[in-house]
Design an enzyme around this catalytic site. Structure first.
Site, PDB file in Angstrom:
ATOM      1  N   ASP A 137       0.866  -1.184   0.000  1.00  0.00           N
ATOM      2  CA  ASP A 137       0.000   0.000   0.000  1.00  0.00           C
ATOM      3  C   ASP A 137       0.900   1.231   0.000  1.00  0.00           C
ATOM      4  OD1 ASP A 137      -2.821  -0.977   0.400  1.00  0.00           O
ATOM      5  OD2 ASP A 137      -1.910  -1.894   2.157  1.00  0.00           O
ATOM      6  N   ARG A 206      -6.556  10.645   2.448  1.00  0.00           N
ATOM      7  CA  ARG A 206      -6.206   9.621   1.456  1.00  0.00           C
ATOM      8  C   ARG A 206      -7.034   9.821   0.187  1.00  0.00           C
ATOM      9  NH1 ARG A 206      -7.284   4.122   4.347  1.00  0.00           N
ATOM     10  NH2 ARG A 206      -6.307   3.251   2.473  1.00  0.00           N
ATOM     11  N   LYS A 236      -9.107   1.531  -5.564  1.00  0.00           N
ATOM     12  CA  LYS A 236      -9.853   1.084  -4.383  1.00  0.00           C
ATOM     13  C   LYS A 236     -10.639   2.250  -3.789  1.00  0.00           C
ATOM     14  CE  LYS A 236      -5.860   1.751  -1.293  1.00  0.00           C
ATOM     15  NZ  LYS A 236      -4.843   1.097  -0.445  1.00  0.00           N
ATOM     16  N   HIS A 237     -11.682   2.020  -2.964  1.00  0.00           N
ATOM     17  CA  HIS A 237     -12.247   0.773  -2.481  1.00  0.00           C
ATOM     18  C   HIS A 237     -13.667   0.686  -3.031  1.00  0.00           C
ATOM     19  CE1 HIS A 237      -9.351   2.255   0.565  1.00  0.00           C
ATOM     20  NE2 HIS A 237      -9.042   0.974   0.769  1.00  0.00           N
ATOM     21  N   HIS A 249     -11.287  -1.445   9.362  1.00  0.00           N
ATOM     22  CA  HIS A 249     -10.271  -2.257  10.035  1.00  0.00           C
ATOM     23  C   HIS A 249     -10.798  -2.750  11.382  1.00  0.00           C
ATOM     24  CE1 HIS A 249      -7.802   0.147   7.228  1.00  0.00           C
ATOM     25  NE2 HIS A 249      -7.028  -0.921   7.199  1.00  0.00           N
ATOM     26  N   ASP A 321     -10.571  -6.605  -0.047  1.00  0.00           N
ATOM     27  CA  ASP A 321      -9.745  -5.965   0.966  1.00  0.00           C
ATOM     28  C   ASP A 321      -9.320  -7.060   1.948  1.00  0.00           C
ATOM     29  OD1 ASP A 321      -8.424  -4.019   2.409  1.00  0.00           O
ATOM     30  OD2 ASP A 321     -10.132  -2.655   2.507  1.00  0.00           O
TER      31      ASP A 321
END
Length: 572
Positions: A137, A206, A236-237, A249, A321
């Site tokens: 990543d 991001r 992504k995503h 996460h 993912d």
């Protein structure tokens, strides 16, 4: 005599007639022979056409020679512990014959170690028929997996603020350059999520921004830049993680938007990426309730097959993912999640952590094929796409040479700075610093040396976060964290130094400052691991303080300072 003449004429006429008939017969025979030759030639050509061997598909031929175990291995990318190829890593490669590995920051110590690690991974895999995806990543900004000696690239948000497609492309290309140098071939970037929810901390900077058009334009440019450097970009995503407030996460985020809204906003960048030949897409662990209320996108056939494959026509590789994230393991058994993801349309299952989790995913897919829960045709189609992508990018087990850190950083620095928008922004910032300095002030503050006391600061800004007397400076330093400012005052309460920690200062390099202000009055390194360059501006001193704690100089703060004011001129 007449009779004799008549006989001779008759004979001549007869001979002429016979000769003419003979000539006609010859011509007819010749025509027949020519036609026969043409027919024979045509038949020969037709015969040659039908006897040409059929065109061989090398990917299909390779697929035919693979065992089921090898095929399933190709459908897993796994993380591993440590900074070297240890026994567990060897098992992942040699026993499970994985399709690839992913490296995290915990796998990276320094530049030489990282080169050795990727080279040893390739060496370990050299006996296998198929090279590995060696992935990471590397988004830039806060998602940075490179050694600390390597200059980081800006976050997507900083790139978004430039609104410069060429800059986005160049940043993507230079990311590919650094990844190539360290032996990688796959990058899980760029992020095409739209920051439509201000409470979304997991995406945040991001994302290129909150505008679908801007994210679409710059995201695809960066994707192309990464691809141009022979690194596989993974967008992504899907179908968009931007409008969430929960970190996947840790937990399973819910998305309440319907398909109409998604197509107008969140899916716009992905659609553009697919039209521009995106090779791989990562599907998010988010529950889009109005499309599939039962399963997250990464396990949803409605989203992966019906929406992604059928409606948007994506024919590349689909990867989930990380299946060990809280969004999955807190709600589903890993073995069931992996099988459902494959049946939903995922080609690769990402298992970021735990060798036992890799074994679980591998064995569950194998069992599902043998008991016909997953068809072997599904496996074959996925592996065909994976092999096709590896062939396209010429993935191999070739080792890379040691990295010249200085040369690589030069390329990175040049690219990061090489944009008109960025240069204009830097020029404006430096002009603002210079203008304020002449008045004894700094950015984001209207307080001035000489004319301002600490009481006046407190009256306007309130109580400081903390104050500390510094004996060497003969004054007290007070911090206002929310203002990114530190003020220093003498015994007479008068300000003699004001420091700015404005975040925009991070864009400035030592070269930028020297180019604007010229040669500094002084350039010294301190025992506190700082380098300070100073200029005289009127009756004040302008100081730029760089941190030398890493190999790359980073501007920590700057200040306007007056040494005369350290004397207690206002003390009673």
């Amino acid at each position: 005599m007449k009779k004799l003449m008549m006989k001779m004429l008759f004979i001549l006429s007869t001979l002429t007639l016979i000769n003419g008939c003979s000539q006609n017969n010859t011509n007819n025979n010749s025509d027949k022979m020519d036609k026969q030759k043409e027919m024979n030639t045509s038949q020969t050509k037709d015969s040659q056409k039908t006897t040409l061997p059929p065109k061989i598909d090398p990917i299909q031929e390779q697929l035919k020679k693979m065992t089921l175990n090898e095929k399933i291995g190709q459908m897993i990318i796994a993380g591993f512990d440590g900074t070297t190829v240890n026994t567990n890593t060897q098992t992942l490669i040699n026993k499970y014959k994985l399709g690839g590995l992913i490296l995290y920051q915990t796998n990276v110590k320094d530049a030489p170690q990282l080169v050795n690690l990727t080279n040893n991974i390739k060496a370990t895999n050299s006996k296998n028929k198929i090279p590995l995806f060696i992935s990471v990543d590397q988004e830039g900004g806060r998602v940075n997996r490179m050694p600390s000696s390597i200059k980081n690239t800006p976050s997507a948000r900083i790139i978004g603020n430039t609104n410069d497609e060429k800059y986005a492309f160049n940043i993507g290309k230079v990311i590919a350059t650094e990844l190539q140098a360290f032996g990688f071939n796959t990058d899980f970037a760029p992020v095409l999520d739209i920051q439509s929810n201000p409470n979304n901390a997991v995406i945040g900077d991001r994302s290129f921004g909150s505008n679908s058009s801007l994210v679409s334009k710059l995201g695809v440019s960066m994707m192309k830049g990464i691809g141009s450097g022979k690194i596989i970009p993974v967008v992504k995503h899907f179908p968009g993680h931007g409008d969430t407030s929960v970190d996947s996460h840790l937990e399973l985020p819910l998305v309440k938007n319907d398909l109409t809204r998604l197509k107008k906003v969140e899916l716009v960048p992905f659609n553009n990426a697919f039209k521009n030949h995106a090779d791989m897409v990562m599907v998010a662990h988010i529950l889009v309730q109005k499309i599939d209320p039962n399963y997250p996108a990464s396990m949803s056939k409605t989203i992966i097959t019906n929406l992604l494959r059928n409606q948007y026509g994506f024919g590349g590789v689909v990867i989930s993912d990380d299946m060990t994230m809280g969004a999955i393991v807190k709600h589903y058994k890993l073995k069931d999640a992996a099988v459902r993801a494959v049946n939903a349309g995922s080609d690769i299952i990402l298992v970021g952590h735990g060798m036992e989790n890799v074994a679980t995913v591998y064995n569950s897919i194998y069992s599902a094929v043998t008991n016909h829960t997953i068809s072997e045709d599904t496996i074959n189609k996925s592996v065909y796409r994976i092999l096709t992508l590896k062939h396209k990018y010429h993935i191999n087990n070739n080792k890379v040479s040691p990295v010249n850190v200085n040369n690589l950083n030069y390329q990175l620095t040049t690219t990061i700075s090489n944009t008109t928008t960025t240069n204009i922004a830097k020029s404006k910032l430096l002009l603002n610093i210079a203008t304020k300095a002449k008045d004894g002030s700094i950015l984001n503050s209207d307080f001035h040396l000489k004319s301002t006391t600490i009481d006046e600061v407190r009256k306007i800004w309130g109580k400081e976060d903390k104050c500390e007397f510094v004996d060497t400076a003969k004054g007290t330093y007070c911090t206002y964290s929310k203002k990114n400012v530190v003020v220093a005052y003498n015994k007479g309460q008068q300000l003699f130094e004001i420091r700015s920690y404005n975040p925009s200062l991070k864009t400035l390099t030592k070269e930028d400052i020297k180019k604007y202000f010229g040669s500094p009055k002084s350039d010294v390194k301190t025992s506190n691991k700082e380098e300070i360059i100073s200029y005289t501006v009127g009756t004040h001193t302008l100081k730029f303080v760089f941190s030398t704690r890493t190999q790359i100089l980073s501007l920590d703060h700057y200040s306007i300072y007056n040494s005369v004011l350290t004397k207690n001129n206002m003390a009673s």
